[in-house]
Scaffold this motif. Structure first.
Motif, PDB file in Angstrom:
ATOM      1  N   LEU A   3       0.986  -1.128  -0.192  1.00 36.03           N
ATOM      2  CA  LEU A   3      -0.247  -0.081  -0.272  1.00 36.03           C
ATOM      3  C   LEU A   3       1.025   1.227   0.377  1.00 36.03           C
ATOM      4  O   LEU A   3       0.335   2.417   0.516  1.00 36.03           O
ATOM      5  CB  LEU A   3      -1.246   0.759   1.448  1.00 36.03           C
TER       6      LEU A   3
ATOM      7  N   LEU B 164      -5.042  -5.500   3.527  1.00 37.00           N
ATOM      8  CA  LEU B 164      -5.803  -4.669   2.866  1.00 37.00           C
ATOM      9  C   LEU B 164      -7.001  -4.443   2.480  1.00 37.00           C
ATOM     10  O   LEU B 164      -7.462  -4.073   1.303  1.00 37.00           O
ATOM     11  CB  LEU B 164      -5.207  -5.837   1.290  1.00 37.00           C
TER      12      LEU B 164
ATOM     13  N   HIS C 246      -9.228  -1.357   0.637  1.00 37.23           N
ATOM     14  CA  HIS C 246      -8.206  -1.168  -0.259  1.00 37.23           C
ATOM     15  C   HIS C 246      -8.124  -1.327  -1.263  1.00 37.23           C
ATOM     16  O   HIS C 246      -6.976  -0.256  -2.848  1.00 37.23           O
ATOM     17  CB  HIS C 246      -6.323  -1.110   0.031  1.00 37.23           C
TER      18      HIS C 246
ATOM     19  N   PRO D  74      -1.201   3.062  -4.797  1.00 35.17           N
ATOM     20  CA  PRO D  74      -0.651   2.156  -4.346  1.00 35.17           C
ATOM     21  C   PRO D  74       0.454   1.580  -5.434  1.00 35.17           C
ATOM     22  O   PRO D  74       0.124   0.658  -6.191  1.00 35.17           O
ATOM     23  CB  PRO D  74      -1.509   1.423  -3.588  1.00 35.17           C
TER      24      PRO D  74
END
Length: 468
Positions: free
Chosen positions: A28, A62, A65, A35
């Protein structure tokens, strides 16, 4: 001949990333506006992935994201095993045996969709059970070497980190494993259960699948990437800096070839999401980030930062910081100006030196030349706000708006205490604190009468002598 089926793409992203020395998960970390894993997912998308699966840690770091449509699974050491093969095993239930499977790593962002497409084409053309992405390096270092037979098929990948793992002849090879693979889905599913963890780390390694497939009589091939940089990943911040330089160069090249002048690319930062029209000039020392858009023939810089900003055609932004604001065609900004979110400079408007504007609509052709703060205001066209014009818009509890009409002229050092309205064609006197509305065409003056105290300097000197 029919096109091969769209692939299942598995992205390995369950590594701890301890070498980053960061609370942020490795994949990230930002790379030119995305990212690290965002670049990998974009490669999967542009390669036409049928399904994209990200292998995450058990803690699901994650979550929240990943883009819509991207699936995730967790790699559990006890159930799936550690290592790259263990990660693919975690995603095995989502593998379609009738489709090719491409395995990418979430920290290797330089692999593009075009490279993945070419890998798939080689895989299909050669009828391989597995195809390795490789690259040729002048200095392969300790990377695994790709050993081929006389027909070009891959015999094995030789590790070189430990003395004796490779022969002298194998160490001379310059073709290395890039860590990206394409498998026939059914053959991968057949081989994965046979991958063992009999090594110093006790991990299951994906390259071991290649040996299993060859032992089964399947062909393993390799597709050589067009550029050696493909093998680079970002395991720590030093490697991330190297990758960032390469990715930034790609972004610069894209804009340069599209007709943008970047005077000094080495001193210019441009995020991937920035849109720049032809004939724009970007002077040295600029930082262009987020969703910034710049219209034709605009000039930005030197030393300007634009974040999620919109700059219209033929506008100029000199030595300034613009965040979440819009400057329409022909507007001028700077030097040393800060435009904050919600600001709109309409066509031909000016925000001059040492000006800050926030959440305000500045009318067509209106000038805020210097040393002013304009917050939460609506200013009509053709107005000129004199030096040190201030909108006092906050009473300690709420923000209030100031309304300034068309063709208004405020004199220097005018403070407008909101909520207040200044009508069209009105004026204010220098040094005024305006707390009441000024009618259209009127002159608003609000200041104490001047008093001159005769002999003040002599009296002050006498008092100083008495104290001394």
């Amino acid at each position: 001949m029919p096109s091969p089926p769209a692939p299942t793409v598995i992205v390995l992203a369950a590594g701890r990333g301890t070498r980053m020395r960061s609370a942020t998960p490795k994949v990230l970390h930002d790379l030119c506006g995305r990212p690290l894993i965002g670049w990998v997912l974009e490669a999967a998308r542009t390669a036409g992935a049928h399904r994209t699966v990200v292998v995450d840690q058990p803690a699901r770091v994650l979550e929240g994201h990943l883009p819509a449509g991207v699936e995730s699974v967790e790699q559990h050491a006890g159930r799936h095993g550690d290592g790259t093969a263990g990660a693919v095993i975690a995603a095995a239930e989502l593998i379609d045996p009738e489709r090719p499977v491409v395995v990418l790593t979430g920290d290797a962002p330089l692999v593009t969709g075009e490279v993945v497409t070419a890998l798939l084409a080689t895989h299909a053309a050669e009828g391989n059970a597995a195809t390795v992405l490789s690259a040729e390096l002048d200095d392969p270092g300790q990377l695994g070497r790709v050993v081929r037979d006389a027909d070009g098929a891959v015999v094995k990948i030789v590790e070189t980190k430990v003395a004796g793992d490779a022969t002298e002849e194998e160490l001379l090879l310059r073709e290395v494993n890039a860590g990206v693979y394409c498998f026939a889905g059914d053959r991968l599913l057949a081989a994965l259960p046979r991958v063992g963890g009999d090594n110093a780390q006790g991990e299951k390694y994906l390259p071991d699948v290649l040996g299993i497939l060859r032992a089964d009589g399947d062909r393993v091939g390799a597709h050589r990437a067009p550029a050696p940089e493909i093998v680079l990943g970002a395991n720590d911040r030093a490697e991330l800096a190297v990758v960032r330089e390469l990715m930034q160069a790609r972004i610069h090249q894209r804009h340069l070839r599209a007709g943008v002048t970047i005077v000094n690319p080495a001193s210019t930062v441009i995020d991937d999401g920035v849109a720049i029209a032809p004939d724009v000039t970007v002077e040295p020392g600029c930082v262009l980030r987020g969703t910034t858009t710049i219209g034709e023939r605009a000039v930005v810089g030197p030393h300007t930062t634009l974040i999620d900003a919109t700059v219209g055609e033929e506008a100029t932004v000199l030595h300034s910081h613009v965040v979440g604001a819009t400057a329409q065609a022909g507007a001028t900004i700077g030097p040393f100006t800060y435009l904050r979110p919600g600001t709109l400079l309409r066509e031909g408007a000016k925000a001059g030196a040492f000006v800050e504007i926030k959440n305000s609509d500045i009318g067509t052709g209106t000038k805020v030349p210097h040393l002013s703060y304009i917050g939460d205001a609506d200013v009509g066209p053709g107005t000129n706000l004199g030096a040190a014009t201030i909108t006092a818009n906050y009473d300690g509890y709420r923000k209030h708006r100031t309304t300034i009409g068309a063709n208004v002229h405020t004199s220097v050092d005018t403070t407008l205490v909101a909520p207040v309205t200044v009508g069209d064609d009105a004026y204010t006197g220098a040094g005024s604190v305006i707390t009441k509305d000024v009618p259209a065409g009127a002159l608003g003056i609000a200041r104490e009468r001047q008093k001159n105290l005769e002999g003040y300097a002599e009296q002050a000197a006498a008092r100083a002598r008495e104290r001394g």
